[in-house]
Design a protein around this motif. Structure first.
Motif, PDB file in Angstrom:
ATOM      1  N   ASP A   1      31.629  32.779  36.482  1.00  0.00           N
ATOM      2  CA  ASP A   1      32.993  33.330  36.542  1.00  0.00           C
ATOM      3  C   ASP A   1      33.326  33.901  37.915  1.00  0.00           C
ATOM      4  N   LEU A   2      32.329  34.139  38.738  1.00  0.00           N
ATOM      5  CA  LEU A   2      32.548  34.837  40.009  1.00  0.00           C
ATOM      6  C   LEU A   2      33.529  34.134  40.953  1.00  0.00           C
ATOM      7  N   PRO A   3      33.508  32.796  41.080  1.00  0.00           N
ATOM      8  CA  PRO A   3      34.455  32.164  42.015  1.00  0.00           C
ATOM      9  C   PRO A   3      35.917  32.409  41.665  1.00  0.00           C
ATOM     10  N   GLU A   4      36.197  32.858  40.453  1.00  0.00           N
ATOM     11  CA  GLU A   4      37.573  33.173  40.075  1.00  0.00           C
ATOM     12  C   GLU A   4      37.978  34.568  40.546  1.00  0.00           C
ATOM     13  N   GLN A   5      37.019  35.351  41.031  1.00  0.00           N
ATOM     14  CA  GLN A   5      37.275  36.715  41.474  1.00  0.00           C
ATOM     15  C   GLN A   5      37.424  36.773  43.004  1.00  0.00           C
TER      16      GLN A   5
ATOM     17  N   MET B   1      38.558  46.689  45.610  1.00  0.00           N
ATOM     18  CA  MET B   1      39.129  45.548  46.318  1.00  0.00           C
ATOM     19  C   MET B   1      38.585  44.217  45.833  1.00  0.00           C
ATOM     20  N   GLY B   2      37.337  44.194  45.362  1.00  0.00           N
ATOM     21  CA  GLY B   2      36.731  42.943  44.922  1.00  0.00           C
ATOM     22  C   GLY B   2      35.282  43.161  44.558  1.00  0.00           C
ATOM     23  N   ILE B   3      34.511  42.073  44.559  1.00  0.00           N
ATOM     24  CA  ILE B   3      33.098  42.110  44.188  1.00  0.00           C
ATOM     25  C   ILE B   3      32.263  41.840  45.435  1.00  0.00           C
TER      26      ILE B   3
END
Length: 309
Positions: free
Chosen positions: A180-184, A230-232
């Motif tokens: 799922d990470l590439p969607e973040q 802001m993000g991961i």
């Protein structure tokens, strides 16, 4: 027989500095005066103590033995002399470390070193450039990189575990998979030894498209950005331990692979290990390293739930 105490003091200064010119500067005399004192001592002892290597000085085997025998005695005499004069003996220790490890790992711990060593005045130089020990007055460095610097003493600060990390306001802990990470929005620390493509390979993920990136030049900025929501970020628990402890960062990916890399190294010239202040700081670093890399102690000290580590 008259003992050449002045020559012995000069030899001790040269052996510590590794250079006639630096010893001369410390003693406030000319380099030729230093050379004359060394020659006089060698004549007195009947053996060579030093060898010239380029612009620097190295010790012969006899010089090494002699320095080991007289070094601690001279330091003891200096301490006693200062004590009798009623002045607390103070020695300056200059430590260089990259900004990220300085602010995220060293600073929160340094009070214990300062409290335990009141005779050492600590100077922390938060610079990212590697030290040129032949020109700069730095005693010991924590250097980021791959750990290959010929001619220097090198010891790993410890292997770091790297994880995706984010604010709990962005995602709950263990709420997504690696796929799922590439969607973040992913935060990149561009100078880190651990990058997202490598982590994705370890996780068995092949992103189908280019993901949304935010890039930072330093790990400490990437950690702060992730904590702000802001993000991961992909960072190590060695640098992000405080944010993990206070809950401002969590691990959003469940069943994440454990990826371990050594990226921080304790570095100095071998002759710096002769100095008491350097040995004292190195021993302290080793003790802190063992505490920081022990998960159970980490959880107990900082009251972090096992699911968050």
């Amino acid at each position: 027989m008259q003992i050449p105490f002045r020559s012995i003091i000069v030899f001790h200064a040269v052996a510590r500095a590794g250079s006639v010119s630096r010893a001369a500067e410390e003693l406030r005399v000319t380099p030729s005066a230093v050379s004359q004192q060394i020659q006089a001592l060698e004549l007195h002892l009947g053996t060579a103590l030093t060898l010239k290597v380029g612009r620097n000085i190295t010790l012969t085997e006899a010089g090494e033995r002699y320095f080991q025998m007289v070094g601690r005695e001279i330091e003891h005499i200096a301490d006693v002399t200062q004590h009798v004069r009623g002045i607390r003996s103070a020695t300056t220790l200059t430590v260089r470390a990259a900004p990220s490890v300085s602010s995220k790992w060293l600073l929160p711990r340094l009070h214990s070193f300062v409290d335990a060593n009141p005779d050492i005045e600590l100077r922390l130089d938060g610079t990212n450039e590697p030290t040129d020990f032949s020109k700069e007055n730095v005693d010991i460095e924590i250097r980021h990189g791959e750990g290959v610097w010929p001619g220097l003493f090198i010891e790993g600060l410890g292997k770091e575990r790297f994880f995706p990390l984010c604010s709990p306001a962005l995602l709950p802990a263990a709420s997504i998979t690696a796929a799922d990470l590439p969607e973040q929005r992913l935060i990149h620390s561009v100078k880190s030894q651990m990058q997202w493509p490598r982590w994705f390979a370890e996780a068995g993920v092949e992103p189908e498209r280019r993901w949304h990136r935010v890039l930072f030049d330093r790990s400490h900025m990437a950690i702060d950005a992730a904590a702000s929501g802001m993000g991961i970020a992909l960072e190590s628990e060695l640098l992000a331990w405080r944010e993990l402890a206070d809950g401002s960062l969590i691990r959003p990916v469940r069943d994440a692979p454990e990826v371990m890399v050594a990226t921080q190294w304790i570095v100095c010239p071998h002759n710096h290990l002769r100095h008491r202040k350097t040995r004292t700081f190195l021993d302290w670093l080793r003790a802190e390293r063992e505490r920081s890399l022990e998960p159970d102690d980490f959880r107990r000290s900082h009251k972090v739930a096992p699911s968050e580590i």
